[in-house]
Design an enzyme around this catalytic site. Sequence first.
Site, PDB file in Angstrom:
ATOM      1  N   ASN A  23      -2.755  12.618  -3.971  1.00 45.76           N
ATOM      2  CA  ASN A  23      -3.844  13.029  -4.867  1.00 45.76           C
ATOM      3  C   ASN A  23      -4.358  14.418  -4.527  1.00 45.76           C
ATOM      4  OD1 ASN A  23      -4.038  10.903  -6.683  1.00 45.76           O
ATOM      5  ND2 ASN A  23      -5.408   9.729  -5.384  1.00 45.76           N
TER       6      ASN A  23
ATOM      7  N   ASP B 159       0.846  -1.186   0.000  1.00 47.70           N
ATOM      8  CA  ASP B 159       0.000   0.000   0.000  1.00 47.70           C
ATOM      9  C   ASP B 159       0.886   1.242   0.000  1.00 47.70           C
ATOM     10  OD1 ASP B 159      -2.900   0.908   0.380  1.00 47.70           O
ATOM     11  OD2 ASP B 159      -1.887   2.024   1.962  1.00 47.70           O
TER      12      ASP B 159
ATOM     13  N   GLU C  91      -4.876   2.034  -4.344  1.00 47.08           N
ATOM     14  CA  GLU C  91      -3.414   2.052  -4.412  1.00 47.08           C
ATOM     15  C   GLU C  91      -2.802   0.785  -3.823  1.00 47.08           C
ATOM     16  OE1 GLU C  91      -4.262   3.833  -0.361  1.00 47.08           O
ATOM     17  OE2 GLU C  91      -5.242   3.820  -2.292  1.00 47.08           O
TER      18      GLU C  91
ATOM     19  N   ASP D 222      -1.823   8.902 -10.480  1.00 45.40           N
ATOM     20  CA  ASP D 222      -1.743   7.840 -11.492  1.00 45.40           C
ATOM     21  C   ASP D 222      -0.300   7.548 -11.877  1.00 45.40           C
ATOM     22  OD1 ASP D 222      -4.499   7.692 -11.464  1.00 45.40           O
ATOM     23  OD2 ASP D 222      -4.772   8.645 -13.421  1.00 45.40           O
TER      24      ASP D 222
END
Length: 172
Positions: A52, A44, A87, A61
């Site tokens: 983000n 993770d 993620e 991304d």
Amino acid sequence: MLKQESITDGLTGLRNRRYFDQRISEEVALSRRYKLPLTLMLVDVDHFKKINDTYGHTVGDEVLKKLSQIILSVVRDSDIVARYGGEEIVIITPNTTKEDAGILAERLREKVEQTKVATIATTQEVVQVTISIGVCALSAVITDQEALLEESDQALYLAKKYGRNRVVISNW
């Protein structure tokens, strides 16, 4: 080509969750039948929401794409890497003990920590991330794919709880 697309995550190029679900049951069955070790790693990205929120989803991304490339460069060809969701990335390591998987996980963690994963075009700011990894193996207690996933998830939770940027190996 259609079959390839149906088992591939569009963003990262890794295998997708559908493929993982199929393969984990196959690998558990093989491992139990032939009494071979099998380990699962759940990876993770630490503070991904902050990435983000700070830089935007395009940078998020890019982080996931770069992370996927790093993982593929570190694992063996026989390992199965898939995007688990968001993620989270899952790695199935057939014929691998928990100790060896822990060594691999630590190598992966270090490589990610040392790698520039994105650069902000407007400011040339470098984005670096860390990852937390939960590791679990089939055992006398962990006997099926559900338990393997659940225990890997618990190990990942502990890695995050104890400060992130670390590997936690299940005691089971």
